[in-house]
Enzyme design. Sequence first.
Site, PDB file in Angstrom:
ATOM      1  N   LEU A 213       0.840  -1.208   0.000  1.00  0.00           N
ATOM      2  CA  LEU A 213       0.000   0.000   0.000  1.00  0.00           C
ATOM      3  C   LEU A 213       0.874   1.258   0.000  1.00  0.00           C
ATOM      4  CD1 LEU A 213      -2.511  -0.872   2.897  1.00  0.00           C
ATOM      5  CD2 LEU A 213      -2.927  -1.091   0.434  1.00  0.00           C
ATOM      6  N   GLY A 214       0.244   2.388  -0.258  1.00  0.00           N
ATOM      7  CA  GLY A 214       0.859   3.691  -0.019  1.00  0.00           C
ATOM      8  C   GLY A 214       2.190   3.904  -0.717  1.00  0.00           C
TER       9      GLY A 214
ATOM     10  N   ASN B 278      10.555   0.249   4.265  1.00  0.00           N
ATOM     11  CA  ASN B 278       9.461   1.218   4.206  1.00  0.00           C
ATOM     12  C   ASN B 278       8.363   0.943   5.234  1.00  0.00           C
ATOM     13  OD1 ASN B 278       7.433   3.070   2.654  1.00  0.00           O
ATOM     14  ND2 ASN B 278       6.462   1.047   2.664  1.00  0.00           N
TER      15      ASN B 278
ATOM     16  N   TYR C 236       6.177   7.517  17.524  1.00  0.00           N
ATOM     17  CA  TYR C 236       6.466   7.624  16.084  1.00  0.00           C
ATOM     18  C   TYR C 236       7.630   8.584  15.845  1.00  0.00           C
ATOM     19  CZ  TYR C 236       5.747   8.372  11.063  1.00  0.00           C
ATOM     20  OH  TYR C 236       5.926   8.450   9.695  1.00  0.00           O
TER      21      TYR C 236
ATOM     22  N   LYS D  20      11.335   7.687  14.194  1.00  0.00           N
ATOM     23  CA  LYS D  20      11.842   8.225  12.926  1.00  0.00           C
ATOM     24  C   LYS D  20      13.162   8.967  13.135  1.00  0.00           C
ATOM     25  CE  LYS D  20       8.720   6.439  10.378  1.00  0.00           C
ATOM     26  NZ  LYS D  20       9.075   5.372   9.428  1.00  0.00           N
TER      27      LYS D  20
ATOM     28  N   ILE E 271       2.046  12.590   3.040  1.00  0.00           N
ATOM     29  CA  ILE E 271       1.708  11.977   1.756  1.00  0.00           C
ATOM     30  C   ILE E 271       0.362  11.283   1.961  1.00  0.00           C
ATOM     31  CG2 ILE E 271       2.454  10.298   0.015  1.00  0.00           C
ATOM     32  CD1 ILE E 271       4.465  12.646   0.435  1.00  0.00           C
TER      33      ILE E 271
ATOM     34  N   THR F 114      -1.844   8.598   2.009  1.00  0.00           N
ATOM     35  CA  THR F 114      -1.767   7.130   1.947  1.00  0.00           C
ATOM     36  C   THR F 114      -2.768   6.578   2.971  1.00  0.00           C
ATOM     37  OG1 THR F 114      -0.177   6.954   3.753  1.00  0.00           O
ATOM     38  CG2 THR F 114       0.745   7.243   1.527  1.00  0.00           C
ATOM     39  N   PRO F 115      -2.985   5.251   2.995  1.00  0.00           N
ATOM     40  CA  PRO F 115      -3.872   4.685   4.019  1.00  0.00           C
ATOM     41  C   PRO F 115      -3.443   5.052   5.445  1.00  0.00           C
ATOM     42  CG  PRO F 115      -3.514   3.077   2.288  1.00  0.00           C
ATOM     43  CD  PRO F 115      -2.597   4.238   1.975  1.00  0.00           C
ATOM     44  N   LEU F 116      -2.122   5.160   5.695  1.00  0.00           N
ATOM     45  CA  LEU F 116      -1.649   5.516   7.045  1.00  0.00           C
ATOM     46  C   LEU F 116      -2.160   6.895   7.453  1.00  0.00           C
ATOM     47  CD1 LEU F 116       1.868   4.943   8.535  1.00  0.00           C
ATOM     48  CD2 LEU F 116       0.993   7.267   8.508  1.00  0.00           C
TER      49      LEU F 116
HETATM   50  P1  NAP Z   1       0.753   2.686   4.889  1.00  0.00           P
HETATM   51  O1  NAP Z   1      -0.148   3.343   3.922  1.00  0.00           O
HETATM   52  O2  NAP Z   1       0.210   2.319   6.221  1.00  0.00           O
HETATM   53  O3  NAP Z   1       1.448   1.411   4.222  1.00  0.00           O
HETATM   54  C1  NAP Z   1       2.405   0.702   4.971  1.00  0.00           C
HETATM   55  C2  NAP Z   1       2.266  -0.772   4.779  1.00  0.00           C
HETATM   56  O4  NAP Z   1       3.156  -1.431   5.710  1.00  0.00           O
HETATM   57  C3  NAP Z   1       0.858  -1.302   5.091  1.00  0.00           C
HETATM   58  O5  NAP Z   1       0.468  -2.271   4.163  1.00  0.00           O
HETATM   59  C4  NAP Z   1       1.047  -1.890   6.478  1.00  0.00           C
HETATM   60  O6  NAP Z   1       0.094  -2.869   6.815  1.00  0.00           O
HETATM   61  C5  NAP Z   1       2.429  -2.474   6.344  1.00  0.00           C
HETATM   62  N1  NAP Z   1       2.995  -2.871   7.630  1.00  0.00           N
HETATM   63  C6  NAP Z   1       2.648  -2.470   8.887  1.00  0.00           C
HETATM   64  N2  NAP Z   1       3.354  -3.121   9.811  1.00  0.00           N
HETATM   65  C7  NAP Z   1       4.160  -3.988   9.136  1.00  0.00           C
HETATM   66  C8  NAP Z   1       5.106  -4.954   9.541  1.00  0.00           C
HETATM   67  N3  NAP Z   1       5.364  -5.205  10.827  1.00  0.00           N
HETATM   68  N4  NAP Z   1       5.788  -5.644   8.582  1.00  0.00           N
HETATM   69  C9  NAP Z   1       5.533  -5.416   7.289  1.00  0.00           C
HETATM   70  N5  NAP Z   1       4.618  -4.548   6.825  1.00  0.00           N
HETATM   71  C10 NAP Z   1       3.948  -3.821   7.758  1.00  0.00           C
HETATM   72  O7  NAP Z   1       2.035   3.658   5.166  1.00  0.00           O
HETATM   73  P2  NAP Z   1       2.661   4.827   4.245  1.00  0.00           P
HETATM   74  O8  NAP Z   1       1.985   6.099   4.595  1.00  0.00           O
HETATM   75  O9  NAP Z   1       2.779   4.393   2.836  1.00  0.00           O
HETATM   76  O10 NAP Z   1       4.109   4.933   4.922  1.00  0.00           O
HETATM   77  C11 NAP Z   1       5.214   4.168   4.483  1.00  0.00           C
HETATM   78  C12 NAP Z   1       6.431   4.628   5.266  1.00  0.00           C
HETATM   79  O11 NAP Z   1       6.649   6.036   5.067  1.00  0.00           O
HETATM   80  C13 NAP Z   1       6.291   4.436   6.785  1.00  0.00           C
HETATM   81  O12 NAP Z   1       7.523   4.063   7.332  1.00  0.00           O
HETATM   82  C14 NAP Z   1       5.892   5.827   7.262  1.00  0.00           C
HETATM   83  O13 NAP Z   1       6.223   6.055   8.599  1.00  0.00           O
HETATM   84  C15 NAP Z   1       6.702   6.693   6.310  1.00  0.00           C
HETATM   85  N6  NAP Z   1       6.167   8.039   6.163  1.00  0.00           N
HETATM   86  C16 NAP Z   1       4.904   8.234   5.703  1.00  0.00           C
HETATM   87  C17 NAP Z   1       4.425   9.532   5.585  1.00  0.00           C
HETATM   88  C18 NAP Z   1       3.051   9.815   5.067  1.00  0.00           C
HETATM   89  O14 NAP Z   1       2.635  10.993   5.161  1.00  0.00           O
HETATM   90  N7  NAP Z   1       2.320   8.853   4.532  1.00  0.00           N
HETATM   91  C19 NAP Z   1       5.221  10.623   5.955  1.00  0.00           C
HETATM   92  C20 NAP Z   1       6.498  10.366   6.427  1.00  0.00           C
HETATM   93  C21 NAP Z   1       6.965   9.077   6.535  1.00  0.00           C
HETATM   94  P3  NAP Z   1      -1.103  -2.456   7.836  1.00  0.00           P
HETATM   95  O15 NAP Z   1      -1.984  -1.537   7.050  1.00  0.00           O
HETATM   96  O16 NAP Z   1      -1.716  -3.757   8.193  1.00  0.00           O
HETATM   97  O17 NAP Z   1      -0.459  -1.744   9.011  1.00  0.00           O
END
Ligand code: NAP
Length: 256
Positions: A16-17, A90, A156, A160, A189, A191-193
């Site tokens: 995802l994301g 990631n 969190y 980070k 960004i 995303t689902p998170l």
């Molecule tokens: P996301 O939409 O939640 O996608 C992350 C994926 O990782 C999900 O499928 C999630 O599954 C999976 N995951 C969770 N725990 C896991 C584990 N223990 N082992 C393997 N996979 C696991 O997140 P995202 O927003 O794309 O973020 C990706 C990365 O970028 C993260 O490290 C996040 O902290 C970082 N980031 C994101 C943003 C933002 O604004 N989106 C900003 C800065 C940094 P579940 O849905 O089941 O948890």
Amino acid sequence: MGRLDGKVAVVTGGALGIGAAACRRMAEEGAAVAVTDVKDAEGEALAREISEAGGTARYWHLDVADEGEVERVYREVAEAFGKLNVVVANAGIAGANKPTDEITLEEWQEVMSVNVTGVFLCTKHAIGHLRRAGGGSIINLSSIYGLVSAPDIPPYHASKGAVRLMSKTDALLYATEGIRVNSVHPGYIWTPLVADLGARSGFSEEAFKKELGSRHPVNHVGEPDDIAWAIVYLASDEAKFVTGVELVVDGGYTAR
Ligand code: NAP
């Protein structure tokens, strides 16, 4: 000619994301991609989508907090695709959103086990494979919140910040072996998170997105491809002199 022709990449949290965008863009640029995640249906679907579009991808279930699984999946990926050149650590979770004095030890440890221990394990078990490949690129997802903080989700932000310095330490440790280690620092960004943070905020999705966008000088949130292209760059030989850097992709968030 693709920018990643001949390379084999593993992406954690790739279903995802940001991870999914990284898988798509890296495959388009010629990499064989191991999509890994705990969300099996979404991960399988993405690997199928990439293959049907003419790319090379396969899905593996991988919980990054499980050392045995990390070791085994890397081994299986290297066997399936012949080697391993790129690791995108990631997978990450946002965790509990309460003041520090209300966070339980379990809530703290849950975030650390994925966001910090997961990155550690993904580096630890990559090094042998990258050495055998003659070098490689490790790309760790930190955040703007690895550079500055905010008065929310305390575990969190701590996690980070840790990823930022783990990346620099490993960049120094493995530099002479041609193994580059960098961190990527996204602003918000969509995303689902982040959508889930919105659902927990009490605001409508539209209002939440607008408010988040207003925190960035560009006045909008980013999209997963904004980060995926940074990952493609760090994975490619275009970045062969780049190690130990913080690649900030944040619409100007940390500029003020
Ligand atoms: P996301 O939409 O939640 O996608 C992350 C994926 O990782 C999900 O499928 C999630 O599954 C999976 N995951 C969770 N725990 C896991 C584990 N223990 N082992 C393997 N996979 C696991 O997140 P995202 O927003 O794309 O973020 C990706 C990365 O970028 C993260 O490290 C996040 O902290 C970082 N980031 C994101 C943003 C933002 O604004 N989106 C900003 C800065 C940094 P579940 O849905 O089941 O948890």
